[in-house]
Design an enzyme around this catalytic site. Structure first.
Site, PDB file in Angstrom:
ATOM      1  N   GLU A 236      -5.757  -8.220   0.332  1.00 50.80           N
ATOM      2  CA  GLU A 236      -6.506  -7.913   1.552  1.00 50.80           C
ATOM      3  C   GLU A 236      -7.950  -7.606   1.178  1.00 50.80           C
ATOM      4  O   GLU A 236      -8.212  -6.957   0.167  1.00 50.80           O
ATOM      5  CB  GLU A 236      -5.963  -6.675   2.288  1.00 50.80           C
TER       6      GLU A 236
ATOM      7  N   GLU B   1       0.778  -1.237   0.000  1.00 47.17           N
ATOM      8  CA  GLU B   1       0.000   0.000   0.000  1.00 47.17           C
ATOM      9  C   GLU B   1       0.818   1.300   0.000  1.00 47.17           C
ATOM     10  O   GLU B   1       0.868   2.031   0.985  1.00 47.17           O
ATOM     11  CB  GLU B   1      -0.969   0.033   1.200  1.00 47.17           C
TER      12      GLU B   1
HETATM   13  C1  GBH Z   1      -4.984  -1.764   5.079  1.00 50.69           C
HETATM   14  O1  GBH Z   1      -5.098  -0.403   4.856  1.00 50.69           O
HETATM   15  C2  GBH Z   1      -3.640  -2.093   5.695  1.00 50.69           C
HETATM   16  O2  GBH Z   1      -2.796  -2.748   4.781  1.00 50.69           O
HETATM   17  C3  GBH Z   1      -3.750  -2.898   6.949  1.00 50.69           C
HETATM   18  O3  GBH Z   1      -2.531  -2.857   7.620  1.00 50.69           O
HETATM   19  C4  GBH Z   1      -4.895  -2.380   7.777  1.00 50.69           C
HETATM   20  O4  GBH Z   1      -4.965  -2.975   9.039  1.00 50.69           O
HETATM   21  C5  GBH Z   1      -6.161  -2.646   7.023  1.00 50.69           C
HETATM   22  O5  GBH Z   1      -6.117  -2.144   5.732  1.00 50.69           O
HETATM   23  C6  GBH Z   1      -7.426  -2.119   7.680  1.00 50.69           C
HETATM   24  O6  GBH Z   1      -7.391  -0.735   7.745  1.00 50.69           O
HETATM   25  O7  GBH Z   1      -8.183   7.566   9.097  1.00 50.69           O
HETATM   26  O8  GBH Z   1      -9.938   8.275   7.600  1.00 50.69           O
HETATM   27  O9  GBH Z   1      -7.676   9.042   7.257  1.00 50.69           O
HETATM   28  C7  GBH Z   1      -6.295  -0.005   4.231  1.00 50.69           C
HETATM   29  C8  GBH Z   1      -6.154   1.405   3.732  1.00 50.69           C
HETATM   30  C9  GBH Z   1      -5.388   3.374   4.779  1.00 50.69           C
HETATM   31  C10 GBH Z   1      -7.668   2.807   4.823  1.00 50.69           C
HETATM   32  C11 GBH Z   1      -5.618   4.301   5.963  1.00 50.69           C
HETATM   33  C12 GBH Z   1      -7.891   3.748   5.971  1.00 50.69           C
HETATM   34  C13 GBH Z   1      -7.143   5.769   7.021  1.00 50.69           C
HETATM   35  C14 GBH Z   1      -8.290   6.637   6.658  1.00 50.69           C
HETATM   36  N1  GBH Z   1      -6.332   2.308   4.830  1.00 50.69           N
HETATM   37  N2  GBH Z   1      -6.956   4.834   5.917  1.00 50.69           N
HETATM   38  S1  GBH Z   1      -8.500   7.969   7.719  1.00 50.69           S
END
Ligand code: GBH
Length: 488
Positions: free
Chosen positions: A394, A206
């Site tokens: 994922e 990612e």
């Molecule tokens: C994945 O990220 C990761 O690879 C994994 O480690 C993680 O545990 C899993 O998904 C579940 O989240 O706080 O509103 O700004 C997914 C992509 C990037 C989506 C961070 C949520 C934060 C949004 N994620 N994002 S916010």
């Protein structure tokens, strides 16, 4: 108890089950009601489909200062006041470092054929590069051996965000080209040592999350907000690190080693499945992923990306682009949520449609429920870039997950989410889109980055006081999906 078609028709009402409703069954006996329902729906996956689950080092391992591991940027960040919910850290997490055998037993019980884990760079190279730490690698040797003993194929991710802190201090982390080079060195070493048993490697997990959130918005480690030119250069060094790592793995690993990446590209879903909206969603997919997936697949930044970034565009050479677009054996995509796109009359030909306030989401506010993402994601990757082998690296969701009086978590919302998403994945495989496997995020509840231990994503509930794992209803559901190789 045995049911004939007639018995069943009596139960559900014969009007609902006319003589032509299930012609495939003829007069044959259906053993159970569930079998009848399943055959009737028969949303089957290809016979060699690889069901799996996934975790990442900092989110589960704990053992933050054992066997020579040095701090990563996530140790530093999570220990900085105010950065994570309730000041949570990964010091202990789910203690997977000591409980991996128990966790592999959970996998075995689910029936998964594959497990995607990540390697902690600072266990293997406490100084980021230079002398490796044999004790650090040893943990992964033991993990891999135990997986293979249980008939589970290991898939290793080399970077799931836990950069050695020392590289942040020395080079500004991914802002420095040196970090991309150090990553390639570590990747080559890890693949050299493990590829006798690990046949699939993912370079980076990612880009779209750790670069944007860590270096532009500042809500993930290292918690920096760079100005545009420096930020775009950081993006460039991240994809360069991927490309150099692919080359290093090819040079050092056993010849049958396969390499790809695990990217959370934005999944552009047409608002309605008409030619004009599908065309718009296809073009949008190339453009909104220009800085990561598109340059990796096409070996060029799109004109629109270079125009939009203008004087702040990244600086690069042709050799960089060649490395970045090194051929891959497969493409991994992490898919949680869709981005709806429609055709419009603009020059670029598409418009991104924001989610209305009432759009349903899981407990994480960003996790909008749009199952079609699991159809359009692999379809775009196959149709736009010709990927011949695709993994969903994922997919899963966060729920509130409160144990009932009997100790079980009845997470019907997660079951709903998975059933709908897997139905759309089955739609993709039924059209021969080459999706080879699926890794459900996540095996257990774990450290959810800035959200700490809130917003649980596991199939198994973890009591963080005792580290006891309990299968949720969704684990029973997934086990059934795997056993029948179908979603119903
Ligand atoms: C994945 O990220 C990761 O690879 C994994 O480690 C993680 O545990 C899993 O998904 C579940 O989240 O706080 O509103 O700004 C997914 C992509 C990037 C989506 C961070 C949520 C934060 C949004 N994620 N994002 S916010």
């Amino acid at each position: 108890m045995k049911f004939s078609r007639r018995d069943f028709a009596k139960i559900v009402g014969s009007a609902a089950l006319g003589a032509t409703a299930i012609p495939a069954f003829g007069a044959e006996q259906i053993n159970t009601e569930a079998a009848l329902v399943q055959q009737n729906n028969a949303r089957k996956f290809p016979s060699d489909f690889m069901w799996g689950s996934a975790t990442a080092s900092y989110q589960v391992e704990g053992a933050f200062n054992e066997d020579g591991r040095s701090p990563s940027i996530w140790d530093t960040f999570s220990k900085t006041p105010g950065k994570t919910v309730n000041g949570a850290t990964g010091d202990v997490a789910t203690d997977h470092y000591h409980r991996f055998k128990e966790d592999i037993a959970l996998m075995k019980n689910l029936g998964v054929k594959t497990y995607r884990f990540s390697i902690s760079w600072s266990r293997v190279f406490p100084n980021g590069s230079g002398a490796p730490n044999p004790k650090g690698l040893d943990f992964y040797n033991k993990l891999v051996d135990e997986l293979l003993k249980n008939g589970i194929q290991p898939f290793a991710t080399l970077y799931h965000w836990d950069l050695p802190q020392i590289l942040q201090d020395k080079y500004g982390g991914w802002e420095g080209r040196e970090t991309a080079e150090a990553f390639a060195n570590y990747a080559g070493y890890a693949a050299e040592k493990l590829s006798d048993r690990v046949k699939h490697f993912f370079t980076i997990n990612e880009f779209g999350a750790f670069v944007e959130l860590g270096y532009r918005i500042g809500i993930h480690a290292p918690g920096i907000k760079l100005p545009p030119a420096r930020f775009n250069q950081t993006r460039h060094h991240a994809v360069l690190g991927h490309g150099l790592a692919v080359q290093a793995i090819r040079a050092k690993a056993k010849k049958d080693t396969r390499v790809g990446l695990a990217e959370n590209m934005t999944i552009c879903v047409p608002v309605i499945e008409t030619d004009e909206h599908i065309k718009a969603a296809t073009e949008a997919t190339r453009q909104v992923n220009a800085q990561y997936m598109t340059v990796i697949q096409e070996g060029k930044y799109t004109d629109l990306y270079l125009e939009t970034t203008g004087k702040d565009a990244p600086k690069f050479t042709d050799a960089d682009l060649k490395a970045i677009s090194s051929p891959l054996d497969f493409v991994g995509i992490n898919i949680y949520t869709p981005q709806y796109v429609r055709a419009d009359g603009s020059k670029q030909g598409f418009a991104v449609v924001p989610h209305p306030a009432s759009f349903p989401h899981m407990i994480s506010p960003w996790l909008f429920v749009g199952p079609e993402a699991l159809y359009w994601g692999p379809r775009h990757v196959n149709k736009i870039w010709g990927a011949k082998e695709i993994y969903i690296t994922e997919n899963g969701c966060s729920s509130s997950d409160v144990p009932a009086a009997d100790g079980k978590v009845y997470d019907t919302d997660r079951v709903m989410y998975l059933r709908n998403y897997l139905t759309q994945l089955q739609r993709a495989t039924s059209e021969n889109i080459p999706v080879k496997g699926y890794f459900l995020w996540s095996l257990t509840d774990n450290f959810e980055w800035a959200d700490g231990y809130t917003n649980r994503f596991g199939l198994h509930y973890v009591d963080y006081q005792t580290q006891k794992r309990t299968p949720k209803l969704s684990a029973d559901f997934y086990k059934q999906v795997i056993a029948t190789n179908a979603v119903a």
